[in-house]
Design an enzyme around this catalytic site. Structure first.
Site, PDB file in Angstrom:
ATOM      1  N   SER A  14       0.831  -1.213   0.000  1.00 52.99           N
ATOM      2  CA  SER A  14       0.000   0.000   0.000  1.00 52.99           C
ATOM      3  C   SER A  14       0.865   1.263   0.000  1.00 52.99           C
ATOM      4  O   SER A  14       1.894   1.340   0.682  1.00 52.99           O
ATOM      5  CB  SER A  14      -0.891   0.015   1.243  1.00 52.99           C
ATOM      6  OG  SER A  14      -1.507   1.277   1.347  1.00 52.99           O
ATOM      7  N   SER A  16      -0.447   4.013   1.128  1.00 53.37           N
ATOM      8  CA  SER A  16      -1.039   4.896   2.146  1.00 53.37           C
ATOM      9  C   SER A  16      -0.026   5.427   3.165  1.00 53.37           C
ATOM     10  O   SER A  16      -0.049   6.622   3.477  1.00 53.37           O
ATOM     11  CB  SER A  16      -2.185   4.185   2.870  1.00 53.37           C
ATOM     12  OG  SER A  16      -3.260   4.047   2.000  1.00 53.37           O
ATOM     13  N   THR A  61      -9.157  -1.080   4.242  1.00 52.45           N
ATOM     14  CA  THR A  61      -9.187  -1.381   2.812  1.00 52.45           C
ATOM     15  C   THR A  61      -9.678  -2.804   2.601  1.00 52.45           C
ATOM     16  O   THR A  61     -10.127  -3.490   3.526  1.00 52.45           O
ATOM     17  CB  THR A  61      -7.818  -1.075   2.155  1.00 52.45           C
ATOM     18  OG1 THR A  61      -7.961  -1.166   0.745  1.00 52.45           O
ATOM     19  CG2 THR A  61      -6.722  -2.017   2.619  1.00 52.45           C
ATOM     20  N   LYS A  65     -14.142  -3.465   4.320  1.00 56.43           N
ATOM     21  CA  LYS A  65     -14.953  -2.239   4.442  1.00 56.43           C
ATOM     22  C   LYS A  65     -16.387  -2.513   4.913  1.00 56.43           C
ATOM     23  O   LYS A  65     -16.967  -1.702   5.628  1.00 56.43           O
ATOM     24  CB  LYS A  65     -14.974  -1.503   3.106  1.00 56.43           C
ATOM     25  CG  LYS A  65     -13.621  -0.913   2.741  1.00 56.43           C
ATOM     26  CD  LYS A  65     -13.633  -0.259   1.385  1.00 56.43           C
ATOM     27  CE  LYS A  65     -12.230   0.210   1.019  1.00 56.43           C
ATOM     28  NZ  LYS A  65     -12.161   0.873  -0.265  1.00 56.43           N
ATOM     29  N   ASN A  86     -14.486   3.180   5.301  1.00 55.29           N
ATOM     30  CA  ASN A  86     -13.042   3.125   4.994  1.00 55.29           C
ATOM     31  C   ASN A  86     -12.222   3.971   5.961  1.00 55.29           C
ATOM     32  O   ASN A  86     -10.998   3.972   5.883  1.00 55.29           O
ATOM     33  CB  ASN A  86     -12.761   3.562   3.545  1.00 55.29           C
ATOM     34  CG  ASN A  86     -12.722   5.069   3.406  1.00 55.29           C
ATOM     35  OD1 ASN A  86     -13.464   5.776   4.086  1.00 55.29           O
ATOM     36  ND2 ASN A  86     -11.855   5.571   2.550  1.00 55.29           N
ATOM     37  N   GLY A 126     -18.158  -5.079 -10.125  1.00 56.94           N
ATOM     38  CA  GLY A 126     -17.834  -5.359  -8.724  1.00 56.94           C
ATOM     39  C   GLY A 126     -18.969  -4.887  -7.834  1.00 56.94           C
ATOM     40  O   GLY A 126     -19.665  -3.913  -8.165  1.00 56.94           O
ATOM     41  N   GLY A 128     -18.605  -5.158  -4.047  1.00 55.24           N
ATOM     42  CA  GLY A 128     -18.148  -5.253  -2.659  1.00 55.24           C
ATOM     43  C   GLY A 128     -18.101  -3.876  -2.021  1.00 55.24           C
ATOM     44  O   GLY A 128     -18.796  -2.947  -2.440  1.00 55.24           O
ATOM     45  N   MET A 213     -10.278   1.286  -9.688  1.00 58.99           N
ATOM     46  CA  MET A 213     -10.212   1.846  -8.333  1.00 58.99           C
ATOM     47  C   MET A 213      -8.963   1.363  -7.588  1.00 58.99           C
ATOM     48  O   MET A 213      -8.599   1.926  -6.569  1.00 58.99           O
ATOM     49  CB  MET A 213     -11.480   1.501  -7.545  1.00 58.99           C
ATOM     50  CG  MET A 213     -12.701   2.257  -8.060  1.00 58.99           C
ATOM     51  SD  MET A 213     -14.242   1.802  -7.247  1.00 58.99           S
ATOM     52  CE  MET A 213     -14.072   2.638  -5.681  1.00 58.99           C
ATOM     53  N   GLY A 237      -6.293   3.956  -9.701  1.00 61.42           N
ATOM     54  CA  GLY A 237      -6.881   4.644  -8.555  1.00 61.42           C
ATOM     55  C   GLY A 237      -5.910   5.384  -7.656  1.00 61.42           C
ATOM     56  O   GLY A 237      -6.250   5.681  -6.512  1.00 61.42           O
TER      57      GLY A 237
HETATM   58  P1  ATR Z   1     -13.534  -4.393  -1.769  1.00 64.16           P
HETATM   59  O1  ATR Z   1     -13.537  -3.655  -0.471  1.00 64.16           O
HETATM   60  O2  ATR Z   1     -12.244  -4.234  -2.527  1.00 64.16           O
HETATM   61  O3  ATR Z   1     -14.733  -4.106  -2.612  1.00 64.16           O
HETATM   62  P2  ATR Z   1     -14.757  -6.934  -1.227  1.00 64.16           P
HETATM   63  O4  ATR Z   1     -15.836  -6.284  -0.447  1.00 64.16           O
HETATM   64  O5  ATR Z   1     -14.161  -8.218  -0.745  1.00 64.16           O
HETATM   65  O6  ATR Z   1     -13.528  -5.954  -1.394  1.00 64.16           O
HETATM   66  O7  ATR Z   1     -15.318  -7.139  -2.740  1.00 64.16           O
HETATM   67  C1  ATR Z   1     -14.513  -7.680  -3.748  1.00 64.16           C
HETATM   68  C2  ATR Z   1     -15.232  -7.534  -5.090  1.00 64.16           C
HETATM   69  O8  ATR Z   1     -14.339  -7.948  -6.133  1.00 64.16           O
HETATM   70  C3  ATR Z   1     -16.467  -8.411  -5.239  1.00 64.16           C
HETATM   71  O9  ATR Z   1     -17.371  -7.789  -6.118  1.00 64.16           O
HETATM   72  C4  ATR Z   1     -15.863  -9.686  -5.890  1.00 64.16           C
HETATM   73  O10 ATR Z   1     -16.788 -10.459  -6.620  1.00 64.16           O
HETATM   74  P3  ATR Z   1     -17.698 -11.581  -5.875  1.00 64.16           P
HETATM   75  O11 ATR Z   1     -18.781 -10.818  -5.171  1.00 64.16           O
HETATM   76  O12 ATR Z   1     -18.188 -12.437  -6.962  1.00 64.16           O
HETATM   77  O13 ATR Z   1     -16.769 -12.298  -4.921  1.00 64.16           O
HETATM   78  C5  ATR Z   1     -14.909  -9.042  -6.844  1.00 64.16           C
HETATM   79  N1  ATR Z   1     -13.806  -9.938  -7.240  1.00 64.16           N
HETATM   80  C6  ATR Z   1     -12.767 -10.358  -6.489  1.00 64.16           C
HETATM   81  N2  ATR Z   1     -11.932 -11.141  -7.206  1.00 64.16           N
HETATM   82  C7  ATR Z   1     -12.460 -11.215  -8.463  1.00 64.16           C
HETATM   83  C8  ATR Z   1     -12.064 -11.855  -9.684  1.00 64.16           C
HETATM   84  N3  ATR Z   1     -10.937 -12.587  -9.744  1.00 64.16           N
HETATM   85  N4  ATR Z   1     -12.847 -11.705 -10.778  1.00 64.16           N
HETATM   86  C9  ATR Z   1     -13.967 -10.947 -10.728  1.00 64.16           C
HETATM   87  N5  ATR Z   1     -14.408 -10.321  -9.599  1.00 64.16           N
HETATM   88  C10 ATR Z   1     -13.658 -10.438  -8.484  1.00 64.16           C
END
Ligand code: ATR
Length: 275
Positions: A14, A16, A61, A65, A86, A126, A128, A213, A237
């Site tokens: 990171s 940060s 991070t 989150k 965050n 995404g 998450g 991001m 990002g």
């Molecule tokens: P963050 O805080 O970075 O959003 P998170 O809450 O764990 O971390 O969310 C990770 C996101 O990345 C989710 O949308 C995840 O998809 P899933 O909901 O299907 O798990 C997505 N993600 C992580 N690895 C991935 C990959 N190899 N291909 C596609 N999407 C991925």
């Protein structure tokens, strides 16, 4: 010196701590900022331990989150709306305040880059914690959002949750197949495992803006994929990182550092556009 920390997994690479070192020099406010690597099982224990032993504030991070949202005592209005935290500030012996500065960091960076205009159709990949922080400011900017995710149910949940705030719909990732988007934001954490999200290449073209991001020293896999498929205007990002960090700093110390100066000092714009 007052103690601050970033909780994540991974956190080793990171930027940060460097960003906060520059803020400290810029503002003459002295504080320690370290990284804490944790797991989902140990997150709460390590967070409590940090604040019990004098921690004043934390950044959160990937992938914590959403868990952080459930482990604070009170929330800013914005964090409540996003459902993701965050930034944490210790208010007093008994209360931790959860905030989310990702949205403001993202929108300021998209504006700096000239990547966002009202009325755009934005594709968010995404669903998450990172995506949660991005949706509200983009809807507030009067853009229309299509959100997609490897796990459709999570994208659908977010589209339902935020539909009162603006025009947002969820789509299965294999239904996303046309060049109809003006801006594509990768909000997945797939670059952690050196992957780009699996999505149709038809979404890429020379007119679309692509934003990741996440950031890496080298190009992220998503931005590499975009470039290889004709995208000319793309950025990672790093600008968002500095922006969200600056607003975390403001929550902790009441002063907003100069974001552009820090970006210049970092000399890490990682922005490529040939237009
Ligand atoms: P963050 O805080 O970075 O959003 P998170 O809450 O764990 O971390 O969310 C990770 C996101 O990345 C989710 O949308 C995840 O998809 P899933 O909901 O299907 O798990 C997505 N993600 C992580 N690895 C991935 C990959 N190899 N291909 C596609 N999407 C991925």
């Amino acid at each position: 010196m007052e103690e601050f920390a970033l909780f994540g997994n991974p956190v080793m690479h990171s930027k940060s701590p460097l960003v906060h070192k520059i803020f400290s020099e810029q503002t003459c406010i002295k504080y320690n900022y370290k990284t804490i690597l944790t797991s989902l099982d140990e997150f709460k224990k390590k967070l409590d331990h940090f604040f019990y032993f004098g921690g004043k504030g934390a950044n959160i991070t990937s992938p914590f989150k959403e868990i952080a949202y459930h482990n604070v005592d009170c929330l800013t209005k914005y964090a409540q709306l996003c459902g993701s935290v965050n930034t944490i500030k210790k208010l007093d012996r008994f209360r931790l305040l959860g905030s989310n500065t990702d949205g403001i960091g993202l929108i300021l960076d998209l504006k700096r880059l000239g990547f966002i205009k009202q009325g755009m159709h934005v594709l968010i990949i995404g669903a998450g914690g990172a995506a949660r922080g991005a949706i509200v400011p983009i809807l507030n900017y009067n853009c229309r959002i299509t959100i997609t995710n490897r796990t459709f149910s999570k994208a659908n949940e977010l589209a339902q949750k935020f539909s009162l705030l603006g025009n947002i719909q969820a789509s299965y990732i294999n239904y996303i197949n046309s060049p109809e988007y003006d801006l594509i934001i990768n909000a997945t954490s797939s670059c952690i495992v050196d992957e780009a999200p699996v999505i149709s290449l038809n979404i890429f073209n020379k007119n679309v803006f692509c934003y990741d991001m996440f950031y890496l020293i080298n190009e992220t896999p998503f931005l590499r994929l975009a470039q290889n498929n004709g995208v000319l205007k793309y950025a990672n990002g790093i600008g968002m990182l500095v922006g969200q960090a600056a607003f975390s700093f403001k929550l902790w110390f009441g002063i907003l550092p100069n974001i552009i100066n820090v970006l210049k000092q970092l000399n890490l714009f990682y922005t490529h556009s040939e237009y």
